[in-house]
Design a protein around this motif. Structure first.
Motif, mmCIF file in Angstrom:
data_model
loop_
_atom_site.group_PDB
_atom_site.id
_atom_site.type_symbol
_atom_site.label_atom_id
_atom_site.label_comp_id
_atom_site.label_asym_id
_atom_site.label_seq_id
_atom_site.Cartn_x
_atom_site.Cartn_y
_atom_site.Cartn_z
ATOM 1 N N ILE A 89 47.837 30.720 47.713
ATOM 2 C CA ILE A 89 49.002 29.922 47.307
ATOM 3 C C ILE A 89 49.202 28.736 48.249
ATOM 4 C CG2 ILE A 89 51.504 29.955 46.956
ATOM 5 C CD1 ILE A 89 51.212 32.899 46.168
ATOM 6 N N VAL A 90 49.036 28.978 49.546
ATOM 7 C CA VAL A 90 49.126 27.905 50.531
ATOM 8 C C VAL A 90 47.732 27.317 50.719
ATOM 9 C CG1 VAL A 90 49.630 27.311 52.930
ATOM 10 C CG2 VAL A 90 51.088 28.938 51.714
ATOM 11 N N GLU A 91 47.576 26.051 50.423
ATOM 12 C CA GLU A 91 46.273 25.404 50.524
ATOM 13 C C GLU A 91 45.983 24.961 51.953
ATOM 14 O OE1 GLU A 91 45.903 22.191 47.799
ATOM 15 O OE2 GLU A 91 46.048 23.459 46.009
ATOM 16 N N GLN A 92 44.728 25.154 52.340
ATOM 17 C CA GLN A 92 44.264 24.666 53.648
ATOM 18 C C GLN A 92 44.165 23.142 53.593
ATOM 19 O OE1 GLN A 92 44.046 24.357 56.865
ATOM 20 N NE2 GLN A 92 43.003 26.361 57.066
ATOM 21 N N ASN A 93 44.326 22.491 54.752
ATOM 22 C CA ASN A 93 44.128 21.051 54.802
ATOM 23 C C ASN A 93 42.693 20.704 54.399
ATOM 24 O OD1 ASN A 93 46.710 20.144 55.483
ATOM 25 N ND2 ASN A 93 46.383 20.583 57.665
ATOM 26 N N PRO A 94 42.498 19.573 53.715
ATOM 27 C CA PRO A 94 41.174 19.223 53.180
ATOM 28 C C PRO A 94 40.081 19.272 54.219
ATOM 29 C CG PRO A 94 42.843 17.718 52.343
ATOM 30 C CD PRO A 94 43.526 18.558 53.376
ATOM 31 N N GLU A 95 38.920 19.757 53.778
ATOM 32 C CA GLU A 95 37.660 19.790 54.530
ATOM 33 C C GLU A 95 37.553 20.937 55.532
ATOM 34 O OE1 GLU A 95 35.237 17.825 53.567
ATOM 35 O OE2 GLU A 95 36.591 16.822 52.164
ATOM 36 N N TYR A 96 38.680 21.548 55.886
ATOM 37 C CA TYR A 96 38.577 22.707 56.769
ATOM 38 C C TYR A 96 38.099 23.921 55.972
ATOM 39 C CZ TYR A 96 41.002 20.361 60.631
ATOM 40 O OH TYR A 96 41.348 19.517 61.652
ATOM 41 N N PRO A 97 37.433 24.880 56.620
ATOM 42 C CA PRO A 97 37.007 26.090 55.904
ATOM 43 C C PRO A 97 38.180 26.811 55.261
ATOM 44 C CG PRO A 97 35.997 25.982 58.086
ATOM 45 C CD PRO A 97 37.026 24.893 58.030
#
Length: 504
Positions: free
Chosen positions: A495-503
């Motif tokens: 539900i909570v998206e990781q910041n772009p490009e991080y694993p």
């Protein structure tokens, strides 16, 4: 606040009950209610003081909600918010290999990203306390409104801190949702900025909210109307809303602040006309910055004029922890006659009688800052400046330059800072907007070094990543934000998206 700081963590543990161990769950994190708490103004004050738990110079705190020990935001340890961000810049470096210095931070790195992200819990706690104050009859409406304005300003600062490091996060601002552990997605940037703006505006509009506490020792360090304007200025600088940034700076320029005569006194003397917000330090909550920058074999240091700095007394000397130092490349940007160099040591004597300098064993200069600290212990009782008038003047000049170029008003604002330093603005800096912009970035670094502003400045000017690459790091564009801790991503179940490009 200074008198209460020793008891803050006890207070917060005492009023906090949690049924979980993660940073996302907020259900039952407090047992405060109108029937058993907030019966007096003292009750309200105690609860509000507890919200300052992350804002100390001491090592950290045990979060009563999770039982987990975390670094305080202004702890000088490399795993805390302000130094971890600082070593990613062109001003300072670590003595040894470090993931922040080398841009190797990942979602599972822990340390500073975990401690910094944890202030999301204090946003929720602030929401609860605002609600409880509204329900309380333990103080007059004027007093209740003052406390609410204070909490909203502090909540806005925590939200800005999260935004600075991670971008928008799913904070809880509705008291009706605090007992609901449904995990919501991250809001849009526009929506999130609106949260901060709303809190700050409502605080500023509160008649009973004090302008500042510089003349009030017992309350110095608490949020004030001036700090609310300062946070607003920093927010608008961050998103390059130059009109509103200039407006906030202009307001602060009418509130009785000024540049004090001596640069060293900014760090050696508390509550001057230049301090807008500083985090107090005392014997119960010491500031360990000086020990973090001193070499492990340090006995006596010298600045560029040969003036000496002695740590300890004539018989006993304590070694430093040798964590970070100033990069020589940045030290060399100071003019020879720049008085701010008096707060930086460029050579020193060791306990073994060896004299070291940049050509003989010194990895970098020592940004001592606090020169009036001849003491025989590891911590000092000197406040950490978070926001001061020099930053306001430089921010005003930058916003004015972006809007209208290097006008007389912009130049005059900067001259207040450079005149104290004993340096002049070079004519080449006044040739146009681009030249003045580049000069201001360099001047902000020299004026505000090691105060936690540099990362934001480099990002705003679009050179944060490129300068890291110039130092040999494999920094990537997406690393202008730090990763959301993996524990949060895992618990949220997508539900909570990781910041772009991080694993993921």
């Amino acid at each position: 606040m200074k008198k209460c700081i020793l008891y803050v963590w006890l207070l917060f543990c005492g009023v906090t009950v949690v049924s979980c161990d993660d940073m996302l769950e907020t259900k039952n994190f407090t047992d405060i209610s109108p029937s058993n708490f907030f019966k007096t103004e003292g009750d309200i004050s105690a609860a509000v003081t507890g919200l300052y738990l992350p804002c100390t110079t001491n090592w950290g705190y045990t979060d009563g909600g999770t039982g987990v020990w975390l670094n305080a935001l202004f702890n000088a340890d490399i795993n805390a918010y302000y130094p971890a961000g600082m070593v990613t810049t062109d001003v300072v470096r670590c003595y040894s290999s470090n993931i922040y210095d080398e841009f190797n931070v990942g979602p599972s790195s822990g340390g500073a990203i975990e401690s910094t992200y944890n202030v999301i819990r204090f946003v929720a706690r602030a929401t609860d306390i605002i609600n409880q104050i509204n329900l309380s009859s333990g103080a007059t409406e004027e007093v209740r409104n003052r406390f609410i304005a204070e909490v909203k300003t502090l909540r806005a600062f925590y939200m800005y801190t999260l935004f600075d490091w991670f971008g928008p996060v799913n904070v809880k601002l509705d008291p009706a949702t605090l007992m609901d552990n449904t995990i919501l997605p991250r809001p849009s940037q526009e929506e999130y900025i609106g949260y901060i703006e709303k809190d700050l505006q409502e605080a500023i509009d509160t008649p009973s909210f004090p302008d500042k506490y510089n003349d009030d020792l017992s309350n110095w360090g608490r949020m004030s109307k001036a700090i609310a304007y300062g946070i607003r200025m920093k927010l608008y600088m961050h998103i390059k809303n130059w009109e509103k940034a200039k407006e906030a700076a202009e307001k602060l320029m009418t509130m009785g602040y000024s540049i004090i005569p001596e640069y060293e006194d900014v760090f050696n003397v508390d509550r001057t006309a230049e301090h807008i917000w500083s985090v107090p330090s005392n014997t119960a909550s010491e500031n360990y910055y000086v020990t973090e920058v001193l070499p492990s074999d340090f006995k006596k240091g010298y600045n560029h004029l040969g003036a000496s700095y002695i740590r300890g007394d004539e018989k006993t000397y304590y070694s430093g922890w040798q964590v970070f130092c100033m990069r020589w490349e940045f030290y060399d940007t100071f003019a020879d006659n720049d008085k701010r160099k008096n707060t930086i040591l460029c050579e020193y004597d060791t306990n073994d009688g060896v004299h070291k300098d940049r050509n003989n064993g010194m990895t970098g200069a020592i940004p001592i800052k606090f020169t009036d600290t001849q003491f025989a212990n590891y911590g000092i009782q000197k406040a950490h400046p978070v926001l001061r008038y020099a930053e306001v003047l430089l921010s005003y000049a930058e916003a004015e330059n972006e809007l209208h170029g290097p006008t007389k008003e912009a130049i005059d604002a900067v001259k207040q800072v450079t005149d104290r330093a004993g340096v002049t603005i070079p004519a080449s800096a006044l040739a146009g907007t681009n030249e003045f912009r580049e000069y201001l970035l360099a001047e902000r670094g020299r004026e505000l070094f090691c105060e936690g502003q540099r990362r934001q400045d480099l990002i705003r000017h679009g050179v944060y990543i490129s300068r890291s690459r110039e130092r040999g790091n494999n920094a990537q564009d997406y690393q202008v934000l730090f990763p959301i801790p993996q524990s949060v991503i895992t618990e949220a179940g997508g539900i909570v998206e990781q910041n772009p490009e991080y694993p993921k």
